[in-house]
Design a protein around this motif. Structure first.
Motif, PDB file in Angstrom:
ATOM      1  N   ASP A   1       1.280  -1.650   0.197  1.00 20.83           N
ATOM      2  CA  ASP A   1      -0.056   0.177  -0.084  1.00 20.83           C
ATOM      3  C   ASP A   1       0.872   1.061   0.161  1.00 20.83           C
ATOM      4  OD1 ASP A   1      -2.286  -1.038  -0.346  1.00 20.83           O
ATOM      5  OD2 ASP A   1      -2.746  -0.779   1.684  1.00 20.83           O
ATOM      6  N   PRO A   2       1.998   1.005   1.159  1.00 25.98           N
ATOM      7  CA  PRO A   2       2.727   2.662   0.765  1.00 25.98           C
ATOM      8  C   PRO A   2       3.528   2.922  -0.986  1.00 25.98           C
ATOM      9  CG  PRO A   2       3.112   1.700   2.588  1.00 25.98           C
ATOM     10  CD  PRO A   2       2.258   0.761   1.900  1.00 25.98           C
ATOM     11  N   LEU A   3       3.960   1.537  -1.390  1.00 22.02           N
ATOM     12  CA  LEU A   3       4.722   1.477  -2.411  1.00 22.02           C
ATOM     13  C   LEU A   3       3.350   2.609  -3.904  1.00 22.02           C
ATOM     14  CD1 LEU A   3       6.548  -1.162  -3.291  1.00 22.02           C
ATOM     15  CD2 LEU A   3       7.070   1.123  -1.782  1.00 22.02           C
ATOM     16  N   LEU A   4       2.044   2.363  -3.781  1.00 23.26           N
ATOM     17  CA  LEU A   4       1.072   2.363  -4.526  1.00 23.26           C
ATOM     18  C   LEU A   4       0.729   3.917  -4.402  1.00 23.26           C
ATOM     19  CD1 LEU A   4      -0.376  -0.510  -5.377  1.00 23.26           C
ATOM     20  CD2 LEU A   4       0.083   0.758  -7.031  1.00 23.26           C
ATOM     21  N   GLN A   5       0.870   4.509  -2.725  1.00 26.16           N
ATOM     22  CA  GLN A   5       0.545   5.214  -2.286  1.00 26.16           C
ATOM     23  C   GLN A   5       1.619   6.712  -3.289  1.00 26.16           C
ATOM     24  OE1 GLN A   5      -0.239   4.706   2.145  1.00 26.16           O
ATOM     25  NE2 GLN A   5      -2.519   4.012   1.424  1.00 26.16           N
ATOM     26  N   LYS A   6       2.551   6.085  -2.973  1.00 25.20           N
ATOM     27  CA  LYS A   6       3.325   7.088  -3.495  1.00 25.20           C
ATOM     28  C   LYS A   6       3.996   7.221  -4.883  1.00 25.20           C
ATOM     29  CE  LYS A   6       6.330   6.340   0.577  1.00 25.20           C
ATOM     30  NZ  LYS A   6       7.714   5.747   1.126  1.00 25.20           N
ATOM     31  N   SER A   7       3.012   6.362  -5.743  1.00 19.57           N
ATOM     32  CA  SER A   7       2.838   6.473  -7.446  1.00 19.57           C
ATOM     33  C   SER A   7       2.252   7.379  -8.079  1.00 19.57           C
ATOM     34  CB  SER A   7       2.677   5.054  -7.520  1.00 19.57           C
ATOM     35  OG  SER A   7       1.216   4.627  -7.184  1.00 19.57           O
ATOM     36  N   SER A   8       2.318   7.079  -9.108  1.00 19.73           N
ATOM     37  CA  SER A   8       1.093   8.184 -10.115  1.00 19.73           C
ATOM     38  C   SER A   8      -0.285   8.479  -9.127  1.00 19.73           C
ATOM     39  CB  SER A   8       2.119   8.547 -11.776  1.00 19.73           C
ATOM     40  OG  SER A   8       1.395   6.644 -11.920  1.00 19.73           O
ATOM     41  N   ILE A   9      -0.380   7.044  -8.758  1.00 22.53           N
ATOM     42  CA  ILE A   9      -1.898   7.264  -8.647  1.00 22.53           C
ATOM     43  C   ILE A   9      -2.062   7.442  -7.109  1.00 22.53           C
ATOM     44  CG2 ILE A   9      -2.047   4.946 -10.478  1.00 22.53           C
ATOM     45  CD1 ILE A   9      -2.415   2.705  -8.148  1.00 22.53           C
ATOM     46  N   GLY A  10      -1.095   7.530  -6.762  1.00 21.23           N
ATOM     47  CA  GLY A  10      -1.697   7.637  -5.043  1.00 21.23           C
ATOM     48  C   GLY A  10      -2.525   8.676  -4.819  1.00 21.23           C
ATOM     49  N   PRO A  11      -2.871  10.270  -5.405  1.00 24.59           N
ATOM     50  CA  PRO A  11      -4.333  10.810  -4.718  1.00 24.59           C
ATOM     51  C   PRO A  11      -5.470   9.338  -5.442  1.00 24.59           C
ATOM     52  CG  PRO A  11      -2.475  11.844  -6.206  1.00 24.59           C
ATOM     53  CD  PRO A  11      -2.467  10.483  -6.109  1.00 24.59           C
ATOM     54  N   SER A  12      -5.739   8.751  -5.821  1.00 19.41           N
ATOM     55  CA  SER A  12      -6.686   7.949  -6.787  1.00 19.41           C
ATOM     56  C   SER A  12      -6.791   6.637  -5.006  1.00 19.41           C
ATOM     57  CB  SER A  12      -6.629   8.076  -7.693  1.00 19.41           C
ATOM     58  OG  SER A  12      -7.271   9.298  -8.398  1.00 19.41           O
ATOM     59  N   PHE A  13      -5.512   6.481  -5.152  1.00 24.06           N
ATOM     60  CA  PHE A  13      -5.111   4.746  -4.456  1.00 24.06           C
ATOM     61  C   PHE A  13      -5.932   4.369  -2.947  1.00 24.06           C
ATOM     62  CE2 PHE A  13      -2.634   2.110  -1.850  1.00 24.06           C
ATOM     63  CZ  PHE A  13      -3.404   1.351  -2.428  1.00 24.06           C
TER      64      PHE A  13
ATOM     65  N   VAL B   1      -4.819  -7.878  -6.014  1.00 28.47           N
ATOM     66  CA  VAL B   1      -5.954  -6.712  -6.477  1.00 28.47           C
ATOM     67  C   VAL B   1      -6.308  -5.359  -5.721  1.00 28.47           C
ATOM     68  CG1 VAL B   1      -8.795  -6.089  -7.541  1.00 28.47           C
ATOM     69  CG2 VAL B   1      -7.647  -9.032  -7.467  1.00 28.47           C
ATOM     70  N   CYS B   2      -5.870  -4.415  -5.977  1.00 27.39           N
ATOM     71  CA  CYS B   2      -5.224  -2.857  -5.888  1.00 27.39           C
ATOM     72  C   CYS B   2      -6.563  -1.741  -6.883  1.00 27.39           C
ATOM     73  CB  CYS B   2      -4.529  -2.545  -6.247  1.00 27.39           C
ATOM     74  SG  CYS B   2      -2.912  -3.549  -6.161  1.00 27.39           S
ATOM     75  N   SER B   3      -7.666  -0.901  -6.014  1.00 23.70           N
ATOM     76  CA  SER B   3      -8.418  -0.599  -5.798  1.00 23.70           C
ATOM     77  C   SER B   3      -7.605   0.928  -6.411  1.00 23.70           C
ATOM     78  CB  SER B   3      -9.912  -0.420  -5.265  1.00 23.70           C
ATOM     79  OG  SER B   3      -9.819  -2.154  -5.340  1.00 23.70           O
ATOM     80  N   TYR B   4      -8.346   1.603  -6.749  1.00 21.09           N
ATOM     81  CA  TYR B   4      -8.442   2.957  -7.265  1.00 21.09           C
ATOM     82  C   TYR B   4      -9.429   4.491  -7.828  1.00 21.09           C
ATOM     83  CZ  TYR B   4      -7.427   2.669 -12.040  1.00 21.09           C
ATOM     84  OH  TYR B   4      -7.960   2.915 -13.346  1.00 21.09           O
ATOM     85  N   LYS B   5      -9.629   5.318  -7.512  1.00 22.90           N
ATOM     86  CA  LYS B   5     -10.646   6.075  -7.790  1.00 22.90           C
ATOM     87  C   LYS B   5     -10.566   6.814  -9.239  1.00 22.90           C
ATOM     88  CE  LYS B   5     -10.722   8.509  -4.030  1.00 22.90           C
ATOM     89  NZ  LYS B   5     -10.777   9.294  -2.865  1.00 22.90           N
ATOM     90  N   ASN B   6     -11.541   6.138 -10.167  1.00 26.08           N
ATOM     91  CA  ASN B   6     -11.039   6.592 -11.727  1.00 26.08           C
ATOM     92  C   ASN B   6     -11.557   8.472 -11.291  1.00 26.08           C
ATOM     93  OD1 ASN B   6     -10.372   7.060 -13.720  1.00 26.08           O
ATOM     94  ND2 ASN B   6     -12.251   5.859 -14.732  1.00 26.08           N
ATOM     95  N   ASP B   7     -11.144   9.391 -11.546  1.00 32.20           N
ATOM     96  CA  ASP B   7     -10.732  10.355 -11.467  1.00 32.20           C
ATOM     97  C   ASP B   7     -10.276  11.412 -11.871  1.00 32.20           C
ATOM     98  OD1 ASP B   7      -8.982  11.067  -9.614  1.00 32.20           O
ATOM     99  OD2 ASP B   7     -10.759  11.055  -8.064  1.00 32.20           O
ATOM    100  N   ILE B   8     -10.491  12.456 -12.331  1.00 31.23           N
ATOM    101  CA  ILE B   8      -9.936  13.203 -12.888  1.00 31.23           C
ATOM    102  C   ILE B   8      -8.176  13.509 -11.976  1.00 31.23           C
ATOM    103  CG2 ILE B   8     -11.737  14.754 -13.447  1.00 31.23           C
ATOM    104  CD1 ILE B   8     -10.966  16.825 -12.341  1.00 31.23           C
ATOM    105  N   SER B   9      -7.860  13.312 -11.370  1.00 28.95           N
ATOM    106  CA  SER B   9      -6.790  13.297 -10.239  1.00 28.95           C
ATOM    107  C   SER B   9      -5.109  12.343 -11.165  1.00 28.95           C
ATOM    108  CB  SER B   9      -6.897  13.069  -9.397  1.00 28.95           C
ATOM    109  OG  SER B   9      -7.130  12.090  -8.929  1.00 28.95           O
ATOM    110  N   ILE B  10      -6.376  11.400 -11.665  1.00 28.92           N
ATOM    111  CA  ILE B  10      -5.548  10.994 -12.919  1.00 28.92           C
ATOM    112  C   ILE B  10      -6.423  10.623 -14.125  1.00 28.92           C
ATOM    113  CG2 ILE B  10      -3.760   9.350 -11.536  1.00 28.92           C
ATOM    114  CD1 ILE B  10      -5.594   7.085 -11.437  1.00 28.92           C
ATOM    115  N   ALA B  11      -5.112  10.698 -15.127  1.00 29.02           N
ATOM    116  CA  ALA B  11      -5.593  11.101 -16.894  1.00 29.02           C
ATOM    117  C   ALA B  11      -6.285  10.018 -17.098  1.00 29.02           C
ATOM    118  CB  ALA B  11      -4.874  11.443 -17.835  1.00 29.02           C
TER     119      ALA B  11
END
Length: 118
Positions: A39-51, A73-83
């Motif tokens: 989880d901390p790795l993905l929080q620091k990645s480009s999807i971090g704001p939506s992770f 299986v990882c989840s993120y919000k599909n929103d405008i913070s990542i294209a």
């Protein structure tokens, strides 16, 4: 909410049958440990704001029988913070954060085992 899968192999975690048994004590404790590292790795990645989070869904025997494969299986919000979710970019980010897919905390990774599908 969108999802992607994350798979990798740990070379210094011996696979045992209780790791392959959901809800066993070994499965549960190892699942928590892996999520603590992932989880901390993905929080620091480009999807971090939506992770949102990753859920470890299984452990499997690695190629030589001693290694342990991790499936999440990882989840993120599909929103405008990542294209859009860019799995290649996330792969490269995770590769860099794990020293070229060699280290995850005190665990050693099989160099060619990182896979992201989304």
């Amino acid at each position: 909410i969108e999802q992607f899968t994350l798979n990798f192999t740990i070379t210094n975690l011996r696979f045992t049958t209780d790791l392959g048994t959901p809800h066993s004590a070994k499965f549960s404790s190892t699942k928590k440990t892996m999520q603590h590292y992932i989880d901390p790795l993905l929080q620091k990645s480009s999807i971090g704001p939506s992770f949102i989070s990753c859920k470890v869904i299984g452990f499997r025997s690695g190629r030589d029988g001693d290694d342990t494969g991790i499936d999440a299986v990882c989840s993120y919000k599909n929103d405008i913070s990542i294209a859009r979710f860019d799995r290649e970019m996330v792969y490269h980010e995770l590769s860099t954060m794990t020293n070229g897919v060699t280290k995850l905390g005190h665990y050693s990774l099989e160099k060619n085992s990182l896979y992201i599908d989304g």
